[in-house]
Design an enzyme around this catalytic site. Structure first.
Site, short mmCIF file in Angstrom:
data_model
loop_
_atom_site.label_atom_id
_atom_site.label_comp_id
_atom_site.label_asym_id
_atom_site.label_seq_id
_atom_site.Cartn_x
_atom_site.Cartn_y
_atom_site.Cartn_z
N SER A 173 0.80 -1.23 0.00
CA SER A 173 0.00 0.00 0.00
C SER A 173 0.84 1.28 0.00
O SER A 173 0.43 2.26 -0.65
CB SER A 173 -1.00 -0.01 1.15
OG SER A 173 -0.35 -0.14 2.40
N TRP A 199 -0.80 -3.78 -23.71
CA TRP A 199 -0.71 -2.82 -22.61
C TRP A 199 -1.98 -2.79 -21.77
O TRP A 199 -1.93 -2.73 -20.54
CB TRP A 199 -0.43 -1.43 -23.19
CG TRP A 199 0.35 -0.52 -22.30
CD1 TRP A 199 -0.12 0.20 -21.24
CD2 TRP A 199 1.74 -0.21 -22.40
NE1 TRP A 199 0.89 0.94 -20.69
CE2 TRP A 199 2.05 0.70 -21.38
CE3 TRP A 199 2.76 -0.61 -23.28
CZ2 TRP A 199 3.32 1.23 -21.19
CZ3 TRP A 199 4.02 -0.09 -23.10
CH2 TRP A 199 4.30 0.81 -22.06
N HIS A 205 -3.13 -4.70 -18.48
CA HIS A 205 -2.78 -4.26 -17.13
C HIS A 205 -3.88 -3.30 -16.67
O HIS A 205 -3.81 -2.10 -16.85
CB HIS A 205 -1.40 -3.61 -17.13
CG HIS A 205 -0.33 -4.55 -17.58
ND1 HIS A 205 0.34 -5.38 -16.70
CD2 HIS A 205 0.14 -4.84 -18.82
CE1 HIS A 205 1.20 -6.13 -17.38
NE2 HIS A 205 1.09 -5.81 -18.67
N GLY A 225 -10.14 7.09 -33.26
CA GLY A 225 -10.28 7.10 -34.71
C GLY A 225 -11.68 7.46 -35.17
O GLY A 225 -11.93 7.62 -36.37
N ARG A 226 -12.62 7.62 -34.23
CA ARG A 226 -13.96 8.09 -34.57
C ARG A 226 -13.97 9.60 -34.72
O ARG A 226 -14.77 10.15 -35.46
CB ARG A 226 -14.95 7.68 -33.49
CG ARG A 226 -15.12 6.17 -33.32
CD ARG A 226 -16.15 5.88 -32.26
NE ARG A 226 -17.49 6.29 -32.70
CZ ARG A 226 -18.53 6.45 -31.88
NH1 ARG A 226 -18.38 6.27 -30.58
NH2 ARG A 226 -19.71 6.80 -32.36
N ASP A 251 -0.21 3.71 -10.35
CA ASP A 251 0.55 3.84 -9.12
C ASP A 251 1.77 2.91 -9.17
O ASP A 251 1.84 1.98 -9.98
CB ASP A 251 -0.32 3.52 -7.90
CG ASP A 251 -0.76 2.06 -7.85
OD1 ASP A 251 0.08 1.19 -7.57
OD2 ASP A 251 -1.96 1.80 -8.09
N LEU A 252 2.74 3.17 -8.30
CA LEU A 252 4.04 2.50 -8.39
C LEU A 252 3.95 1.01 -8.10
O LEU A 252 4.68 0.21 -8.70
CB LEU A 252 5.04 3.16 -7.43
CG LEU A 252 6.52 2.84 -7.66
CD1 LEU A 252 6.97 3.24 -9.06
CD2 LEU A 252 7.38 3.53 -6.61
N HIS A 253 3.06 0.61 -7.20
CA HIS A 253 2.91 -0.82 -6.92
C HIS A 253 2.51 -1.58 -8.18
O HIS A 253 3.13 -2.59 -8.55
CB HIS A 253 1.86 -1.02 -5.82
CG HIS A 253 1.31 -2.41 -5.74
ND1 HIS A 253 2.11 -3.53 -5.62
CD2 HIS A 253 0.03 -2.87 -5.79
CE1 HIS A 253 1.35 -4.62 -5.59
NE2 HIS A 253 0.10 -4.25 -5.71
N ARG A 313 6.82 -7.19 -18.19
CA ARG A 313 7.19 -6.69 -19.52
C ARG A 313 8.68 -6.49 -19.71
O ARG A 313 9.13 -6.28 -20.85
CB ARG A 313 6.44 -5.39 -19.80
CG ARG A 313 4.92 -5.57 -19.80
CD ARG A 313 4.48 -6.69 -20.72
NE ARG A 313 3.03 -6.85 -20.73
CZ ARG A 313 2.37 -7.74 -21.46
NH1 ARG A 313 3.04 -8.56 -22.25
NH2 ARG A 313 1.06 -7.82 -21.41
#
Length: 278
Positions: free
Chosen positions: A69, A90, A93, A103-104, A189-191, A200
């Site tokens: 946390s 991507w 995650h 693209g609309r 967030d970093l977690h 990755r």
């Protein structure tokens, strides 16, 4: 709790770091850093009550024991440009917040990813998802690259003709290939960012997403250097073993036979090799 200003992070804000042939990563904003992590872990202490070495030890302890946390207190926002097929990996995650070019509403740019010669490889014989480590010869690679470029050119010409004919943009775009570049803002967030990087940065991850992860890792070093070093040590360069594998390790250390058999033994030995390589 004071707002964290990190000089190293300020220096790279809004700078484009090129990735692949036409992509980039920009750090747009950040909230918190190493100090935010230790402040949130020591809510009863004020700033400056501990030394840097003690802060580093606390961060290391928190990450090693998966007390996650405090790392969620640090948030980073990126502007990313990448091929659509990378973006589709991507978005798996799900803890990130994302807003992508549409693209609309917009006319998509004539920008497509073309791999370098040394990244044009046959299908791997031992990895159903990936390519071989050995690239095709130059003549074959050049022929494949030409075919890719011709297909991209034809697809975009068709798209442009449909747009000029008045077809709705949301329909005209449907034949554009996965190599088309897209852009989006992404906040995490970093977690959860460390979890993303763990997956990755792995050698089995597709090259095209791995190079983005490498740039983001360096940006994390600027924002939270102590936390990032702890991540590298314990998560990225660490190897986890199951209960059975720990028993096998004890047996090997005692000079006994490895009790594991079949695929379990293969996986165990691969973990040991990967740990030694790291």
């Amino acid at each position: 709790m004071a707002h964290c200003i990190i000089p190293a992070a300020e220096e790279i804000l809004d700078k484009e770091y090129p990735v692949l042939d036409k992509g980039f990563v920009r750090l747009v904003d950040y909230f918190g850093g190493d100090q935010r992590i230790v402040q949130s872990a020591r809510v009863s202490y004020g700033e400056g009550t501990k030394t840097v070495s003690q802060d580093g030890a606390l961060i290391d302890y928190l990450l090693r024991h998966q007390h996650t946390s405090p790392f969620e207190q640090v948030v980073m926002t990126f502007h990313l440009k990448m091929p659509i097929f990378v973006a589709r990996q991507w978005v798996r995650h799900r803890m990130g917040r994302m807003n992508e070019v549409s693209g609309r509403y917009s006319i998509m740019k004539d920008e497509f990813y073309v791999p370098a010669e040394d990244k044009v490889s046959p299908q791997s014989t031992d990895n159903k998802q990936g390519r071989s480590n050995e690239a095709f010869d130059k003549e074959t690679a050049d022929k494949i690259i030409n075919q890719l470029e011709e297909g991209q050119k034809a697809a975009y010409e068709n798209y442009s003709q449909l747009i000029d004919a008045g077809l709705a943009r949301e329909v005209a775009r449907i034949n554009l290939p996965l190599s088309l570049y897209t852009e989006f803002y992404w906040e995490m967030d970093l977690h959860n960012l460390f979890h993303f990087l763990k997956l990755r940065l792995d050698s089995h991850a597709q090259y095209e997403i791995r190079v983005y992860a490498e740039v983001i890792l360096e940006m994390c070093r600027k924002v939270a250097p102590m936390a990032t070093e702890s991540f590298i040590n314990h998560m990225n360069h660490g190897v986890n073993f199951s209960g059975e594998e720990m028993e096998a390790l004890r047996a090997l250390l005692d000079g006994k036979e490895n009790p594991l058999e079949g695929k379990k033994k293969d996986r165990f030995e691969e973990k040991i090799r990967s740990g030694v390589q790291l």
